[in-house]
Design a protein around this motif. Structure first.
Motif, PDB file in Angstrom:
ATOM      1  N   ALA A 176     -27.057  44.972 -32.430  1.00 15.03           N
ATOM      2  CA  ALA A 176     -27.595  44.033 -33.413  1.00 15.03           C
ATOM      3  C   ALA A 176     -26.770  42.749 -33.380  1.00 15.03           C
ATOM      4  N   HIS A 177     -27.256  41.723 -34.083  1.00 12.39           N
ATOM      5  CA  HIS A 177     -26.658  40.393 -33.973  1.00 12.39           C
ATOM      6  C   HIS A 177     -26.471  39.762 -35.351  1.00 12.39           C
ATOM      7  N   ALA A 178     -25.548  38.804 -35.415  1.00 16.03           N
ATOM      8  CA  ALA A 178     -25.294  38.099 -36.669  1.00 16.03           C
ATOM      9  C   ALA A 178     -24.495  36.835 -36.385  1.00 16.03           C
ATOM     10  N   LEU A 179     -24.356  36.006 -37.425  1.00 14.21           N
ATOM     11  CA  LEU A 179     -23.478  34.834 -37.402  1.00 14.21           C
ATOM     12  C   LEU A 179     -22.370  35.077 -38.421  1.00 14.21           C
ATOM     13  N   PHE A 180     -21.122  34.993 -37.969  1.00 15.11           N
ATOM     14  CA  PHE A 180     -19.982  35.254 -38.849  1.00 15.11           C
ATOM     15  C   PHE A 180     -19.272  33.949 -39.191  1.00 15.11           C
ATOM     16  N   TYR A 181     -19.087  33.718 -40.506  1.00 17.37           N
ATOM     17  CA  TYR A 181     -18.387  32.540 -41.012  1.00 17.37           C
ATOM     18  C   TYR A 181     -17.060  32.991 -41.630  1.00 17.37           C
ATOM     19  N   PRO A 182     -15.920  32.636 -41.055  1.00 15.35           N
ATOM     20  CA  PRO A 182     -14.640  33.029 -41.658  1.00 15.35           C
ATOM     21  C   PRO A 182     -14.315  32.150 -42.865  1.00 15.35           C
ATOM     22  N   PRO A 183     -13.516  32.644 -43.804  1.00 17.78           N
ATOM     23  CA  PRO A 183     -13.063  31.794 -44.902  1.00 17.78           C
ATOM     24  C   PRO A 183     -12.231  30.641 -44.335  1.00 17.78           C
ATOM     25  N   THR A 184     -12.473  29.426 -44.835  1.00 19.01           N
ATOM     26  CA  THR A 184     -11.846  28.249 -44.241  1.00 19.01           C
ATOM     27  C   THR A 184     -11.441  27.254 -45.319  1.00 19.01           C
ATOM     28  N   SER A 185     -10.195  26.806 -45.259  1.00 16.93           N
ATOM     29  CA  SER A 185      -9.700  25.777 -46.181  1.00 16.93           C
ATOM     30  C   SER A 185      -8.533  25.063 -45.534  1.00 16.93           C
ATOM     31  N   THR A 222     -39.568  38.674 -41.126  1.00 15.60           N
ATOM     32  CA  THR A 222     -39.737  38.114 -39.789  1.00 15.60           C
ATOM     33  C   THR A 222     -39.249  36.672 -39.796  1.00 15.60           C
ATOM     34  N   SER A 223     -37.956  36.492 -39.640  1.00 12.50           N
ATOM     35  CA  SER A 223     -37.320  35.180 -39.666  1.00 12.50           C
ATOM     36  C   SER A 223     -35.966  35.319 -38.987  1.00 12.50           C
ATOM     37  N   HIS A 224     -35.043  34.380 -39.255  1.00 15.84           N
ATOM     38  CA  HIS A 224     -33.734  34.465 -38.615  1.00 15.84           C
ATOM     39  C   HIS A 224     -32.714  33.637 -39.383  1.00 15.84           C
ATOM     40  N   ALA A 225     -31.439  33.921 -39.121  1.00 13.18           N
ATOM     41  CA  ALA A 225     -30.345  33.133 -39.679  1.00 13.18           C
ATOM     42  C   ALA A 225     -30.274  31.786 -38.959  1.00 13.18           C
ATOM     43  N   LEU A 226     -29.854  30.755 -39.684  1.00 14.62           N
ATOM     44  CA  LEU A 226     -29.803  29.408 -39.123  1.00 14.62           C
ATOM     45  C   LEU A 226     -28.359  28.964 -38.927  1.00 14.62           C
ATOM     46  N   PRO A 227     -27.953  28.648 -37.686  1.00 14.68           N
ATOM     47  CA  PRO A 227     -26.579  28.227 -37.418  1.00 14.68           C
ATOM     48  C   PRO A 227     -26.381  26.727 -37.656  1.00 14.68           C
ATOM     49  N   VAL A 228     -26.672  26.279 -38.850  1.00 13.93           N
ATOM     50  CA  VAL A 228     -26.560  24.868 -39.194  1.00 13.93           C
ATOM     51  C   VAL A 228     -25.787  24.760 -40.495  1.00 13.93           C
ATOM     52  N   LEU A 229     -25.020  23.679 -40.648  1.00 19.63           N
ATOM     53  CA  LEU A 229     -24.206  23.524 -41.845  1.00 19.63           C
ATOM     54  C   LEU A 229     -25.071  23.636 -43.094  1.00 19.63           C
ATOM     55  N   ALA A 230     -24.714  24.568 -43.965  1.00 21.97           N
ATOM     56  CA  ALA A 230     -25.406  24.759 -45.239  1.00 21.97           C
ATOM     57  C   ALA A 230     -24.354  24.714 -46.336  1.00 21.97           C
ATOM     58  N   GLY A 261     -32.549  43.866 -36.690  1.00 21.95           N
ATOM     59  CA  GLY A 261     -33.724  44.186 -35.894  1.00 21.95           C
ATOM     60  C   GLY A 261     -34.983  43.787 -36.630  1.00 21.95           C
ATOM     61  N   GLY A 262     -35.877  43.061 -35.963  1.00 24.00           N
ATOM     62  CA  GLY A 262     -37.049  42.485 -36.613  1.00 24.00           C
ATOM     63  C   GLY A 262     -36.934  40.988 -36.749  1.00 24.00           C
ATOM     64  N   SER A 263     -35.721  40.434 -36.556  1.00 26.78           N
ATOM     65  CA  SER A 263     -35.525  38.988 -36.637  1.00 26.78           C
ATOM     66  C   SER A 263     -36.122  38.300 -35.413  1.00 26.78           C
ATOM     67  N   GLY A 290     -36.225  35.034 -32.502  1.00 29.23           N
ATOM     68  CA  GLY A 290     -35.270  34.337 -31.661  1.00 29.23           C
ATOM     69  C   GLY A 290     -34.656  35.214 -30.590  1.00 29.23           C
ATOM     70  N   TYR A 291     -35.017  36.509 -30.581  1.00 34.69           N
ATOM     71  CA  TYR A 291     -34.493  37.448 -29.593  1.00 34.69           C
ATOM     72  C   TYR A 291     -35.626  38.124 -28.816  1.00 34.69           C
ATOM     73  N   GLY A 292     -36.825  37.566 -28.864  1.00 40.47           N
ATOM     74  CA  GLY A 292     -37.943  38.118 -28.133  1.00 40.47           C
ATOM     75  C   GLY A 292     -38.771  39.105 -28.944  1.00 40.47           C
ATOM     76  N   ARG A 293     -39.954  39.418 -28.409  1.00 40.06           N
ATOM     77  CA  ARG A 293     -40.898  40.274 -29.125  1.00 40.06           C
ATOM     78  C   ARG A 293     -40.376  41.700 -29.294  1.00 40.06           C
ATOM     79  N   ALA A 294     -39.684  42.238 -28.309  1.00 44.38           N
ATOM     80  CA  ALA A 294     -39.204  43.617 -28.414  1.00 44.38           C
ATOM     81  C   ALA A 294     -38.217  43.767 -29.566  1.00 44.38           C
ATOM     82  N   TYR A 295     -37.345  42.788 -29.761  1.00 37.21           N
ATOM     83  CA  TYR A 295     -36.393  42.854 -30.876  1.00 37.21           C
ATOM     84  C   TYR A 295     -37.134  42.722 -32.207  1.00 37.21           C
ATOM     85  N   ARG A 296     -38.147  41.851 -32.214  1.00 38.54           N
ATOM     86  CA  ARG A 296     -38.982  41.689 -33.414  1.00 38.54           C
ATOM     87  C   ARG A 296     -39.648  43.014 -33.780  1.00 38.54           C
ATOM     88  N   ALA A 297     -40.074  43.749 -32.763  1.00 33.59           N
ATOM     89  CA  ALA A 297     -40.828  44.988 -32.985  1.00 33.59           C
ATOM     90  C   ALA A 297     -39.957  46.130 -33.475  1.00 33.59           C
TER      91      ALA A 297
END
Length: 659
Positions: A393-402, A424-432, A451-453, A455-462
């Motif tokens: 599986a996949h994700a975007l990790f944001y560490p605590p930053t200061s 049926t959507s995905h995480a956005l790697p843009v400053l929020a 799984g189901g997100s 941006g990784y092709g139809r098989a991952y969506r399925a």
């Protein structure tokens, strides 16, 4: 600079809820008309309304809609493509009555469509002009007077005069859904994408071309197992479109009387799920080259397909692209963002030496030095499918930053597991700023592409087919445990949060027998799948057939996966946030879970926002929701709130029961 030591979660920050909403806009569609560029801005400070902005060739920006007008359509409840421009004249759907209006330069809006018999009974969107501009075609969604539910709603393609008020002429009707009407250069052919229940537009759609004189239709592409999107006619009479027939949303071409041929084929998704009308992921240049956006490994990017068929990645900083529109012979305008900047509007000119980038609408300056921004790191981790088989599986990790604070030696940060909506959507790697609100205080954040997100092709969506509440929950738990096991977060302070479909996953994860989460935040999430199947809008009224199974045939499965039926497993405190006018996930869904937790004396906080729909648009409500959630975690995890932000502690009922 002096670095102060404070516990994770309690770091003072300049990214307050006030900063999150101050001068904030939601950039929407982009249009190009001659030398002028137009874009939509959703403005929380103006009650969430959508304004249309024109930028002249000289760079002068002008708001076009009068006070009180809101360019937003309710088609499919999620809207999109609510305005169009030709020869300086703006056409838009007004949120208040859903009629189409014509706005000439210096004039007042004039309604082109009749007043509906029922309030907002006729909804329009996704318009496109005939070659001579005298008429246009659009989607019309009719909600008849006394409609008894989703089955009474009709979706059609209609023709309207672009010059004067007229009664819409129905061109296409019959399928449950019809979108993307596009007229060919002769004005004689109409391309339309259609689908029927129980499919969703990312499952199975059909692209048809209709002869407007004879009514004869030709099926171009699509059918079971193929999702077709974004048809676009070319000057030579050919039709470009996106299809996932090879497992990825790629680009194809069809010519009348000919066969479909590939234009761009790659292991990346050019298309995005059609939650809203009017996506624009590619643009054809004057020499026949095509600039397109593509998702790969959790990040978006731009590429150029040259006339000779070769493909080149464009060296640009963007990680999420929301529109690509032609702007002259060798340029495009895009709405795009980066990991260190919010969305902006840019003109990209292609030259022999590469690309030239011009900023038309800059992102906000949040006053953050680059070192203070938490940049997402794409991660992959082990998980399981619905049958327990191992997979990734996949994700975007944001560490605590200061730049000004650090935690005491040996302390690990609390983790917020964020679940995107859809599902049926995905995480956005843009400053929020809403993410930096947490990371700048000392929280780690992981935004999970379960799984189901997309941006990784139809098989991952399925992977989520008939597995909602299993695969998504497994991936969220796996992400949290993997980060804890690798020593990056505190295993005792894991929280999960999500909105809409993400709210359902939040509740399902909190009722999982082996949940690792110590707290949760449910933003207008689903508690009872049976109730959702019986009480939601037409667009999603059969969505659960694919995610869970046909209802009522699979009623036992619906009940088994509904968090409301597993309240006895709830151990962790929960905060619930809900809009009073939400037609997608009605308030009764939130109230069911809140009442059940109250009865069991589980710590719970509930905030109902009057006048809000599916997602909060008003600045004051966005602020209240963020600060209430922070206050909730502060009480659960035992860290102090910053004194200088004036955050009122949210009331947590049964607080004494927090262990």
């Amino acid at each position: 600079m002096t670095i102060s030591e404070l516990p994770f979660g309690s770091w003072p920050t300049s990214i307050t809820s006030e900063k999150v909403v101050a001068a904030a806009v939601r950039l929407g569609e982009v249009r190009v008309d001659g030398d002028d560029v137009y874009w939509a801005e959703g403005r929380p400070a103006e009650g969430g309304r959508t304004q249309i902005v024109r930028c002249s060739a000289a760079g002068t920006r002008t708001d076009l809609l009068p006070v009180g007008r809101d360019a937003r359509t309710a088609v499919h409840e999620y809207g999109g493509a609510a305005w169009w421009v030709r020869d300086g004249v703006v056409f838009f759907v007004d949120w208040a009555d859903q009629r189409v209006y014509r706005l000439e330069p210096g004039g007042e809006p004039v309604a082109l469509t009749p007043e509906p018999a029922a309030a907002r009974g006729d909804r329009y969107g996704d318009g496109a002009f005939a070659p001579d501009g005298a008429w246009l075609v659009a989607v019309r969604e009719q909600h008849p007077v006394g409609a008894g539910g989703a089955v009474d709603v009709r979706n059609e393609i209609v023709r309207l005069s672009a010059e004067r008020p007229s009664r819409p002429e129905v061109l296409v009707s019959g399928p449950d859904f019809v979108v993307a009407p596009r007229v060919d250069p002769t004005g004689k052919l109409l391309a339309v994408v259609a689908w029927d229940h129980p499919s969703m537009p990312w499952d199975d759609t059909v692209l048809r071309v209709r002869d407007l004189a004879s009514g004869v239709e030709t099926v171009v592409a699509g059918g079971p197992g193929e999702s077709v999107l974004e048809p676009r006619w070319q000057d030579d009479g050919s039709l470009l479109f996106l299809s996932d027939r090879n497992g990825w949303w790629n680009l194809y071409r069809w010519s009348p009387g000919g066969e479909v041929e590939p234009v761009v084929e790659m292991a990346a998704d050019i298309g995005v799920p059609a939650w809203q009308l009017g996506s624009a992921r590619y643009a054809v240049l004057g020499d026949g080259g095509i600039v397109f956006a593509r998702w790969r490994d959790g990040y978006d990017g731009l590429a150029l397909r040259r006339p000779d068929g070769s493909v080149t990645e464009l060296d640009l900083p963007f990680s999420a692209i929301f529109a690509v529109v032609r702007a002259g012979e060798n340029a495009v305008v895009v709405t795009a963002g980066t990991p260190t900047a919010e969305l902006g509007v840019y003109r990209i000119t292609l030259t022999d030496a590469g690309t030239e980038l011009e900023t038309l609408r800059a992102p906000r300056d949040l006053g953050l030095p680059a070192a203070a921004v938490s940049v997402p790191e794409p991660i992959s981790f082990p998980s399981t499918d619905r049958d327990g088989a191992p997979r990734t599986a996949h994700a975007l990790f944001y560490p605590p930053t200061s730049t000004g604070y650090r935690a005491p030696e040996g302390e690990l940060p609390p983790l917020l597991v964020v679940i995107h909506g859809g599902p049926t959507s995905h995480a956005l790697p843009v400053l929020a700023p809403s993410t930096q609100y947490w990371t700048s205080r000392g929280f780690a954040v992981v935004d999970v592409n379960y799984g189901g997100s997309t941006g990784y092709g139809r098989a991952y969506r399925a992977l989520l087919d008939e597995a909602w509440g299993i695969v998504d929950v497994a991936d969220c738990i796996a992400a949290a445990r993997w980060l804890a096991d690798t020593g990056r977060v505190d295993p005792r302070r894991l929280a999960i949060r999500g909105g809409s479909a993400g709210g359902y996953t939040t509740l399902a994860a909190l009722t999982h027998p082996e949940t690792p989460f110590a707290a949760g935040a449910d933003h207008y999430g689903v508690a009872d799948l049976e109730a959702l199947a019986a009480d939601t809008h037409k667009f999603e009224s059969r969505y659960l057939d694919g995610l869970i199974g046909a209802y009522p045939a699979e009623r036992d499965r619906y009940r088994d996966r509904s968090p409301i039926h597993h309240i006895d497993r709830f151990r962790s405190p929960l905060i619930v946030l809900q809009g009073s006018e939400d037609a997608v996930v009605p308030p009764n869904q939130s109230e069911m879970i809140v009442d059940a937790l109250r009865d069991r004396r589980i710590p719970v906080a509930y905030l109902l926002f009057e006048g809000e729909q599916h997602g909060f648009r008003r600045a004051e409500n966005i602020r209240t929701a963020l600060d209430a959630e922070l206050s909730f975690y502060a009480q659960v995890f035992g860290f102090p709130l910053p004194e200088d932000e004036g955050i009122d502690p949210v009331e947590v009922e049964n607080f004494s029961n927090i262990m």
